[in-house]
Design a protein around this motif. Structure first.
Motif, PDB file in Angstrom:
ATOM      1  N   ARG A  54       0.839  -1.209   0.000  1.00 19.12           N
ATOM      2  CA  ARG A  54       0.000   0.000   0.000  1.00 19.12           C
ATOM      3  C   ARG A  54       0.865   1.247   0.000  1.00 19.12           C
ATOM      4  N   ARG A  55       0.423   2.236  -0.775  1.00 19.74           N
ATOM      5  CA  ARG A  55       1.195   3.457  -0.945  1.00 19.74           C
ATOM      6  C   ARG A  55       0.334   4.682  -0.697  1.00 19.74           C
ATOM      7  N   LEU A  56       0.977   5.748  -0.257  1.00 17.53           N
ATOM      8  CA  LEU A  56       0.338   7.047  -0.087  1.00 17.53           C
ATOM      9  C   LEU A  56       0.830   7.956  -1.200  1.00 17.53           C
ATOM     10  N   PHE A  57      -0.088   8.364  -2.074  1.00 18.85           N
ATOM     11  CA  PHE A  57       0.255   9.206  -3.206  1.00 18.85           C
ATOM     12  C   PHE A  57      -0.068  10.670  -2.903  1.00 18.85           C
ATOM     13  N   THR A  58       0.786  11.555  -3.378  1.00 19.67           N
ATOM     14  CA  THR A  58       0.524  12.994  -3.319  1.00 19.67           C
ATOM     15  C   THR A  58       0.792  13.573  -4.699  1.00 19.67           C
ATOM     16  N   ASN A  59      -0.040  14.518  -5.111  1.00 20.68           N
ATOM     17  CA  ASN A  59       0.177  15.130  -6.418  1.00 20.68           C
ATOM     18  C   ASN A  59       1.372  16.074  -6.350  1.00 20.68           C
ATOM     19  N   CYS A  60       2.257  15.938  -7.325  1.00 15.82           N
ATOM     20  CA  CYS A  60       3.491  16.711  -7.327  1.00 15.82           C
ATOM     21  C   CYS A  60       3.514  17.617  -8.552  1.00 15.82           C
ATOM     22  N   GLY A  61       4.036  18.796  -8.370  1.00 13.05           N
ATOM     23  CA  GLY A  61       4.149  19.742  -9.461  1.00 13.05           C
ATOM     24  C   GLY A  61       5.473  20.456  -9.389  1.00 13.05           C
ATOM     25  N   ASP A 101       3.470  11.363  -6.871  1.00 11.44           N
ATOM     26  CA  ASP A 101       4.631  10.818  -6.178  1.00 11.44           C
ATOM     27  C   ASP A 101       4.104   9.996  -5.003  1.00 11.44           C
ATOM     28  N   HIS A 102       4.837   9.003  -4.554  1.00  8.33           N
ATOM     29  CA  HIS A 102       4.300   8.169  -3.489  1.00  8.33           C
ATOM     30  C   HIS A 102       5.380   7.720  -2.523  1.00  8.33           C
ATOM     31  N   VAL A 103       4.922   7.370  -1.331  1.00  9.17           N
ATOM     32  CA  VAL A 103       5.752   6.778  -0.286  1.00  9.17           C
ATOM     33  C   VAL A 103       5.010   5.567   0.263  1.00  9.17           C
ATOM     34  N   LYS A 104       5.703   4.778   1.032  1.00 12.19           N
ATOM     35  CA  LYS A 104       5.101   3.609   1.641  1.00 12.19           C
ATOM     36  C   LYS A 104       4.031   4.025   2.653  1.00 12.19           C
TER      37      LYS A 104
END
Length: 300
Positions: A178-185, A198-201
């Motif tokens: 499972r990953r936590l995604f955040t929109n990156c710009g 972009d994502h992290v664990k």
């Protein structure tokens, strides 16, 4: 023997001259005519070749939609065929904990299905446009090619490709985390892959067992989530998007994020955290939603 060596040397010199002349001539041929000649040559080769080729692209032509089939092929080949490749590539995931080994670019691997041999090639090509990109890899187009004898066309299309898709999905599920995604710009945009996320664990410990809320409400939400997860065919049958929304409101510290984490852990879904202040226009917002995985809760 000397005459044979001299003949081969002359043939090699002639081939080198032809290649050199063609490289010079094609610079003066109009693009339209060059494309026509290339297509004609491909058709001519296809008439005499007993083999067929299928190409699986990473993205659609619009570059908005990622191909689930491409990643299923990548997972399947890495799991079932990578041991037969002579060149592999190893990469760390974005969370720097999982080592991902896959077939290297321009490498050939073989697979066998019902006694039929297939040849797979991983490759990529760069855009020939005169546009300068500040993000490496943004102009790359990755794809897989599979080659097989034309007499096995029905077997490959009707049986092998569906089998490959199912097996690839199973490998992805087996290896997924499972990953936590955040929109990156801007400068946060990921290198080496044209992605807006972009994502992290994702390691949030919240579950419905540890959630402090009314027991009846908790069970009602869990039953609703199960019904939604198992109801994809129903949504398709009635012509509705397979989506489910919950409105969570309240001041900070009242458990909104904890509820989302408990849902994600309960369903084994990824989490997308959408920061609307970094979205510039509707097109960018649309691309963000399109690149979300099908099974994921999102918050904004």
């Amino acid at each position: 023997m000397a005459a044979l060596v001299e003949r081969w040397a002359g043939l090699g010199s002639a081939m080198a001259s032809i290649i050199f002349l063609w490289s010079m001539v094609q610079n003066h041929i109009p693009v339209t005519l060059r494309l026509y000649l290339t297509a004609w040559a491909a058709k001519l080769v296809a008439c005499f070749s007993p083999y067929l080729q299928i190409t699986i692209l990473e993205n659609s032509a619009e570059r908005f939609q990622q191909s689930e089939f491409f990643y299923a092929v990548e997972a399947y080949l890495s799991d079932a065929c990578a041991h037969r490749a002579s060149r592999l590539k190893a990469e760390l995931g974005s969370d720097s904990s999982n080592l991902q080994v896959s077939v290297d670019d321009h490498e050939e691997v073989t697979d066998e299905f019902s006694g039929v041999t297939l040849w797979w090639y991983a490759s990529k090509k760069h855009s020939k446009g005169n546009v300068i990109s500040f993000y490496p890899g943004e102009d790359e187009r990755r794809f897989y090619k599979v080659v097989f004898h034309r007499s096995h066309r029905d077997l490959i299309v009707d049986s092998y490709l569906p089998f490959l898709l199912a097996e690839g999905r199973a490998v992805i599920v087996k290896n997924r985390q499972r990953r936590l995604f955040t929109n990156c710009g801007g400068r946060r945009r990921r290198y080496l892959r044209n992605s807006v996320w972009d994502h992290v664990k994702f390691e949030h410990p919240a579950t419905f067992d540890t959630l402090a809320m009314d027991t009846d409400q908790k069970e009602a939400i869990m039953d609703d989530l199960i019904a939604f997860k198992d109801g994809k065919e129903y949504y398709t049958k009635v012509g509705k998007p397979w989506k489910r929304g919950y409105l969570l409101y309240g001041p900070p510290g009242t458990g909104k994020s904890t509820m989302i984490a408990a849902m994600a852990n309960f369903l084994d879904y990824d989490v997308y955290d959408l920061e609307l202040t970094s979205v510039k226009n509707n097109t960018e917002l649309r691309k963000l939603f399109i690149e979300m995985t099908r099974a994921s809760p999102s918050s904004s």
